[in-house]
Enzyme design. Structure first.
Site, mmCIF file in Angstrom:
data_model
loop_
_atom_site.group_PDB
_atom_site.id
_atom_site.type_symbol
_atom_site.label_atom_id
_atom_site.label_comp_id
_atom_site.label_asym_id
_atom_site.label_seq_id
_atom_site.Cartn_x
_atom_site.Cartn_y
_atom_site.Cartn_z
ATOM 1 N N HIS A 43 0.824 -1.214 0.000
ATOM 2 C CA HIS A 43 0.000 0.000 0.000
ATOM 3 C C HIS A 43 0.857 1.263 0.000
ATOM 4 O O HIS A 43 0.504 2.250 -0.643
ATOM 5 C CB HIS A 43 -0.915 -0.018 1.226
ATOM 6 C CG HIS A 43 -1.908 1.093 1.258
ATOM 7 N ND1 HIS A 43 -3.048 1.095 0.480
ATOM 8 C CD2 HIS A 43 -1.943 2.246 1.965
ATOM 9 C CE1 HIS A 43 -3.742 2.195 0.713
ATOM 10 N NE2 HIS A 43 -3.088 2.914 1.606
ATOM 11 N N HIS A 89 -10.028 3.166 -0.826
ATOM 12 C CA HIS A 89 -10.207 2.701 0.547
ATOM 13 C C HIS A 89 -11.026 1.420 0.497
ATOM 14 O O HIS A 89 -12.054 1.269 1.157
ATOM 15 C CB HIS A 89 -10.879 3.780 1.406
ATOM 16 C CG HIS A 89 -10.104 4.083 2.654
ATOM 17 N ND1 HIS A 89 -10.681 4.340 3.863
ATOM 18 C CD2 HIS A 89 -8.761 4.144 2.872
ATOM 19 C CE1 HIS A 89 -9.744 4.565 4.767
ATOM 20 N NE2 HIS A 89 -8.575 4.454 4.189
#
Length: 734
Positions: A43, A89
């Protein structure tokens, strides 16, 4: 003692751990292990994609800041710039839909005002499992409702309009919803700020909300597949406070105007860890902090927890030494905490102290910029093209009603009516338009924005799917008269350690690069979201493009037909489609109920000429309505064009050898449906750009009729079509 189990729990490989030991020259402490694990997570580090992202075009005449900062920036003239970016998200929204989506909005807004820009627009690109599925529909509806509520809550409370986006449904998103959020802001060119520390001895200041235990290991959690235990990761999902963020925005922008701030960074993924080491690395300096000074809302927090917390609404500043009080006074005015927690040092290291004891000491550059880089295997043979199934007998009459009620095509009013899309009073075109448009009062111009992606197309051909997404986003902008100038992307894929998934990612990036280079829309930043898999079931490869364009502020040409008796023309022509290219369409999905073949065929040069032509047609005021053909093809576009206040329909006759269902529902690109009172002039412009523009028929006061030569394919009352279109999504989510 760092054990093999502990290394594995931190999602580090033995080789990565060996590299950590080599960097430090010793075994890491537990806190250092946590810091490395989040900064070297997929990420944060993009260790599987960084190599290939370099293929994207990132420079252009208007680009002020490209990839590498919190947001990309382009010059819009008049001394002003816009900052924009898209983020995902996805994983948090699976675990806790409301807070996952809400904090996704909060995070992207901070990315914008960290650059010194005031956010003025948000768009969202959403993917869910089918809401009408008999097995998973209840859960999918719950996730959908939670995500939409979270986006609405945060954006509405913060005071930024959510002006558009897209929402699609596929079974592959049952366990992995996609929540991609785009934000755009504006500031003067000289007011841009960067996330770079500088000035040895300058104070490092923490501002905003207190640090809690929410969000710990959020970045690592977003870098792994989901399992049966994933719901236990709720503490990994941050909790947002949009009212606090509004105060933080105003305080940061005011503090920036004092001239006392050297650099600023939001505490997003990896929290205090990311903001400190990245600011230090960019400025080629060190940062030393004392955790005892960090405002905390939980008692007994360990250094590991403080450094890895992803509590929301927090920023890190570097100020000029001696001017701290100027910064503190601004934040006191807005009722926010501002605390000096450290200092800029000359040694290039992140040094973390707790009760005066050093608990972590790591070189910034190795931590932030020299994470492992993998050229993962991606030479897997492409998946075999599924053969064309036996196609049902054409029934255009009933198929159109079915498609209009399909989750992908039906009205998304239930979603966007929850958003305040008019706040700040600059929305020229909002949800439901071809592209969202926000006026920039300061320059007399407007910014148009569009998000596009198609997982089915990209599954059939990742390269072509990505190119089609770029082309459609650019076409959406052209259909409202805007010139596309720059792009941001969100790359949502499965597990990159599987060669076939990595091949999808590489192909999509290369296709996107080719299309963005062709349309002169450099990528100024973006996001990569990998490991979107649950119990081994991956999502479709889903590259999402956000394209921004510029146009003069004026009332836009909209989708609905306005008057009866106008010529209906199809700029770009009827288009071509064989059975292989029909397999990724909505017709294939909803009527044939299969997926096969290849996506629609794109001719970049023809697409560009169509876009040039429509902008010229609109500039000369020749089109009363304009609607690009995408999901559902010509028949769906005709129906949607009839849903205006006047309910003006159309009677058209098509001269084509295509089969009726192909003619009505194929999704070939480069086509825009317009109505005009001056067909002759429109034809002349089309001829100039060497594109087809047949007159299909005429607008009429009620109803839609489609004929193929002498045969009537379908005839509908607008009320029946509108009823199917308007009520479907709400009926699914009840």
């Amino acid at each position: 003692m760092i054990t093999a189990d502990l290394i594995s729990q931190h999602q580090l490989t033995p080789a990565e751990y060996g590299k950590i030991v080599g960097i430090l020259g010793r075994e890491p402490s537990y806190t250092e292990l946590g810091i490395f694990s989040v900064m070297w997570s997929e990420h944060c580090s993009y260790k599987s994609s960084r190599l290939h992202l370099k293929k994207l075009p990132t420079r252009g005449k208007l680009v002020v800041q490209g990839p590498g900062e919190n947001a990309g920036i382009i010059d819009i003239g008049g001394g002003y710039v816009i900052a924009f970016k898209i983020e995902s998200h996805n994983h948090p929204s699976f675990i806790e839909p409301f807070q996952g989506a809400a904090t996704g909005v909060g995070g992207i807004l901070r990315d914008i005002f960290t650059m010194g820009a005031r956010p003025i627009a948000v768009l969202d690109s959403l993917r869910f499992g089918r809401p009408d599925d008999p097995n998973t529909g209840a859960r999918n509806r719950r996730v959908l409702a939670g995500v939409v509520s979270g986006i609405a809550h945060y954006g509405n409370c913060f005071g930024v309009p959510t002006v558009g986006g897209e929402c699609l449904f596929e079974p592959c998103y049952d366990g992995n919803p996609l929540v991609n959020v785009f934000a755009l802001g504006i500031c003067r060119k000289e007011d841009v700020f960067y996330a770079k520390a500088a000035g040895v001895g300058n104070p490092v200041i923490y501002v905003g909300a207190r640090t809690g235990r929410d969000g710990i290991h959020g970045a690592s959690m977003a870098s792994a597949e989901f399992t049966e235990e994933s719901k236990q990761k709720r503490p990994n999902v941050q909790v947002g406070d949009p009212f606090m963020e509004k105060l933080l925005l105003e305080a940061c922008l005011e503090a920036m105007q004092t001239g006392a701030i050297v650099g600023i960074q939001d505490m997003g993924a990896a929290g205090l860890t990311c903001s400190t080491c990245e600011m230090g690395s960019r400025g080629e300096v060190g940062i030393e902090i004392e955790l005892d000074r960090v405002p905390q809302r939980a008692t007994g927090m360990t250094p590991y927890e403080i450094m890895l917390s992803e509590s929301q609404e927090r920023m890190l500043l570097v100020a000029d030494k001696g001017r701290e009080e100027e910064v503190f006074s601004v934040f006191r005015k807005w009722g926010l905490e501002a605390v000096e927690i450290g200092v800029v040092t000359p040694d290039g290291k992140l040094r973390v102290k707790h009760h005066g004891e050093v608990v972590a000491e790591i070189p910034n550059r190795e931590l932030a910029d020299e994470a492992p880089l993998y050229d993962r295997p991606h030479n897997a043979a492409p998946a075999a093209i599924r053969p064309t199934p036996d196609l049902p007998k054409p029934d255009v009459q009933n198929a159109l009603l079915t498609l209009l009620a399909a989750p992908d095509i039906c009205s998304k009013r239930w979603i966007w009516q929850q958003y305040d899309y008019q706040v700040r009073t600059n929305t020229v075109a909002g949800p439901g338009a071809e592209a969202a448009i926000i006026r920039i009062k300061e320059t007399g111009t407007s910014v148009a924005m569009s998000l596009d992606g198609n997982g089915r197309y990209s599954y059939l051909s990742p390269r072509e799917g990505a190119m089609l997404a770029v082309a459609e986003a650019c076409r959406n902008l052209a259909t409202v008269g805007a010139r596309p100038v720059a792009a941001t992307n969100c790359l949502n894929f499965g597990n990159p350690e599987r060669p076939e998934i990595m091949a999808q990612l590489v192909e999509a990036i290369e296709g996107m690069a080719d299309a963005c280079r062709f349309f002169d829309t450099p990528i100024t930043g973006g996001n990569v979201s990998l490991y979107n898999e649950t119990l081994g079931e991956g999502i479709y490869p889903t590259p999402v493009l956000g394209i921004v364009g510029l146009l003069r502020t004026a009332p836009p040409v909209t989708i609905p037909f306005k008057n009866a008796g106008r010529a209906v023309m199809l700029l770009g022509g009827i288009g071509a489609c064989d059975d292989v290219r029909l397999g990724g369409t909505q017709y294939a999905k909803e009527i044939v109920k299969q997926l096969w073949g290849l996506p629609p065929l794109l001719d970049l040069e023809y697409e560009q000429r169509v876009q040039y032509a429509i902008r010229r047609i609109l500039a000369e005021g020749l089109a009363e309505s304009a609607h690009d053909l995408s999901d559902g093809g010509l028949a769906v576009a005709l129906a949607e064009s009839s849903f205006g206040p006047a309910e003006i329909g159309a009677q058209i006759e098509l001269d084509s050898n295509l089969r009726p269902e192909v003619l009505a529902f194929h999704e070939a690109p480069s086509r825009i449906l317009i109505s005009t009172a001056n067909a002759k002039r429109v034809s002349a412009i089309a001829d100039k750009y060497e594109v087809e523009a047949p007159v299909l028929g005429v607008t009429i006061e009620k109803g839609i009729e489609i004929r193929q030569r002498t045969i009537t394919l379908g005839s509908w009352e607008i009320a029946a079509l509108k009823s199917a279109y308007d009520g479907a999504l709400e009926s699914y989510v009840r």
